[in-house]
Design a protein around this motif. Structure first.
Motif, PDB file in Angstrom:
ATOM      1  N   GLY A  18     -19.509   6.817  23.248  1.00 24.87           N
ATOM      2  CA  GLY A  18     -18.535   7.945  23.180  1.00 24.87           C
ATOM      3  C   GLY A  18     -17.103   7.497  23.663  1.00 24.87           C
ATOM      4  O   GLY A  18     -16.889   6.710  24.772  1.00 24.87           O
ATOM      5  N   THR A  19     -15.777   8.086  23.341  1.00 29.31           N
ATOM      6  CA  THR A  19     -14.617   7.684  23.923  1.00 29.31           C
ATOM      7  C   THR A  19     -13.639   8.992  23.492  1.00 29.31           C
ATOM      8  O   THR A  19     -14.036   9.740  23.062  1.00 29.31           O
ATOM      9  CB  THR A  19     -14.129   6.512  23.166  1.00 29.31           C
ATOM     10  N   LYS A 159     -12.593  15.116  39.037  1.00 33.60           N
ATOM     11  CA  LYS A 159     -11.111  15.427  39.598  1.00 33.60           C
ATOM     12  C   LYS A 159     -10.195  14.497  39.665  1.00 33.60           C
ATOM     13  O   LYS A 159      -8.941  14.322  39.585  1.00 33.60           O
ATOM     14  CB  LYS A 159     -11.120  16.051  41.025  1.00 33.60           C
ATOM     15  N   LYS A 160     -10.747  13.009  39.697  1.00 37.04           N
ATOM     16  CA  LYS A 160     -10.268  11.762  39.784  1.00 37.04           C
ATOM     17  C   LYS A 160      -9.852  11.238  38.487  1.00 37.04           C
ATOM     18  O   LYS A 160      -9.481  10.163  38.232  1.00 37.04           O
ATOM     19  CB  LYS A 160     -10.747  10.851  40.799  1.00 37.04           C
ATOM     20  N   TYR A 161     -10.379  11.780  37.371  1.00 36.31           N
ATOM     21  CA  TYR A 161     -10.466  11.232  36.181  1.00 36.31           C
ATOM     22  C   TYR A 161      -8.933  10.669  35.499  1.00 36.31           C
ATOM     23  O   TYR A 161      -9.134   9.379  35.092  1.00 36.31           O
ATOM     24  CB  TYR A 161     -10.875  12.295  35.005  1.00 36.31           C
ATOM     25  N   ILE A 173     -17.546   9.108  30.907  1.00 36.34           N
ATOM     26  CA  ILE A 173     -17.917  10.103  29.874  1.00 36.34           C
ATOM     27  C   ILE A 173     -18.968   9.564  29.013  1.00 36.34           C
ATOM     28  O   ILE A 173     -19.418  10.474  28.106  1.00 36.34           O
ATOM     29  CB  ILE A 173     -16.569  10.414  28.911  1.00 36.34           C
ATOM     30  N   ASN A 174     -19.563   8.718  29.338  1.00 42.22           N
ATOM     31  CA  ASN A 174     -20.718   8.092  28.677  1.00 42.22           C
ATOM     32  C   ASN A 174     -22.000   8.515  29.466  1.00 42.22           C
ATOM     33  O   ASN A 174     -23.062   8.280  29.097  1.00 42.22           O
ATOM     34  CB  ASN A 174     -20.898   6.852  28.346  1.00 42.22           C
ATOM     35  N   GLU A 175     -21.848   9.009  30.560  1.00 40.17           N
ATOM     36  CA  GLU A 175     -23.128   9.336  31.350  1.00 40.17           C
ATOM     37  C   GLU A 175     -23.704  10.539  30.819  1.00 40.17           C
ATOM     38  O   GLU A 175     -22.806  11.429  30.291  1.00 40.17           O
ATOM     39  CB  GLU A 175     -22.527   9.523  32.840  1.00 40.17           C
TER      40      GLU A 175
END
Length: 262
Positions: A18-19, A159-161, A173-175
């Motif tokens: 995913g992306t 929050k640090k994304y 985001i792939n977790e």
């Protein structure tokens, strides 16, 4: 059961990646990213090398099947001149084409399907003084405003994304927990929304579920054997739905995406 290290069986192995969308996207959730910058292109090349270690024989991207001829013409042009990444199709061409080149894949398959749905219907109802959400405003608003309320570590990372590197963003985001969030924020939170005895939220969520079922059906249209290895690159909401379908499939076995992002 989550994605795992490969097991020895006759199931077709899948790297379900995913992306966020590179370039323009109509999606509500966007990531600021300059895919034309030298730094971004370098990062993408490195990530493509990591993903190519899966050694796919089939690559599927988030494009409509009717554009397969056009996309494969662009892919062949890229193979002839791979020094510059193709940005026309966003992540499909920037990562998908480069993984294909590194893996000697002959053809790219689009498996997307388009269906119009209103993912903002819940926000509209909640913010409109003339309407009242008669189902469950509390849960809807929690999923909207504090989606990781019960997962403080994930909330802290989220929050640090914006400050994360491209690789770290993609890892996050792939977790599995984040993929669950993608389904919640794009579909399931709408199940808590409705006017009077109506199902405005559920009706729109059903359209998004239906779209992803069609995407999965398009995947299953592709001729495959047990020796094939399938790399799928799509927006994370589609990745999350495909994950749900493939977890129960007698045909596919997903590998652990995070093992290829190192």
């Amino acid at each position: 059961m989550e994605e795992q290290t490969e097991l020895k069986n006759d199931k077709i192995k899948v790297l379900n990646f995913g992306t966020f969308h590179f370039g323009f996207t109509p999606d509500a959730n966007k990531t600021e990213f300059d895919e034309h910058s030298e730094e971004a292109q370098k990062e993408i090349r490195e990530i493509s090398k990591m993903l190519a270690q899966f050694k796919p024989t089939i690559i599927c991207v988030e494009n409509l099947p009717k554009f397969n001829t056009e996309i494969n013409k662009a892919y062949q042009d890229f193979l002839d001149n791979p020094s510059t990444l193709n940005t026309k199709y966003g992540e499909s061409s920037m990562i998908g084409f480069d993984v294909g080149r590194l893996s000697d894949v002959k053809k790219i398959y689009g498996i997307d399907n388009h269906m119009g749905y209103n993912y903002s219907v819940g926000d509209f109802i909640e913010s409109s003084p003339e309407y009242k959400n008669n189902i469950d405003s509390k849960t809807y608003l929690q999923l909207t405003n504090e989606p990781f309320k019960d997962y403080p570590e994930m909330a802290k990372r989220e929050k640090k994304y914006d400050k994360l590197s491209l690789l770290e963003k993609l890892k996050l985001i792939n977790e599995p927990l984040h993929l669950d969030y993608s389904i919640n924020t794009n579909a399931d939170k709408l199940l808590y929304v409705g006017i009077e005895d109506g199902f405005e939220g559920a009706d729109n969520a059903a359209i998004f579920y239906h779209r992803n079922m069609k995407i999965y059906s398009n995947l299953n249209r592709i001729p495959m054997t047990k020796n094939d290895r399938v790399f799928i690159i799509m927006g994370t909401a589609h990745t999350a739905f495909l994950r749900e379908f493939m977890k129960r499939s007698p045909k596919f076995e997903m590998v652990n995406t995070l093992e290829y992002l190192k």
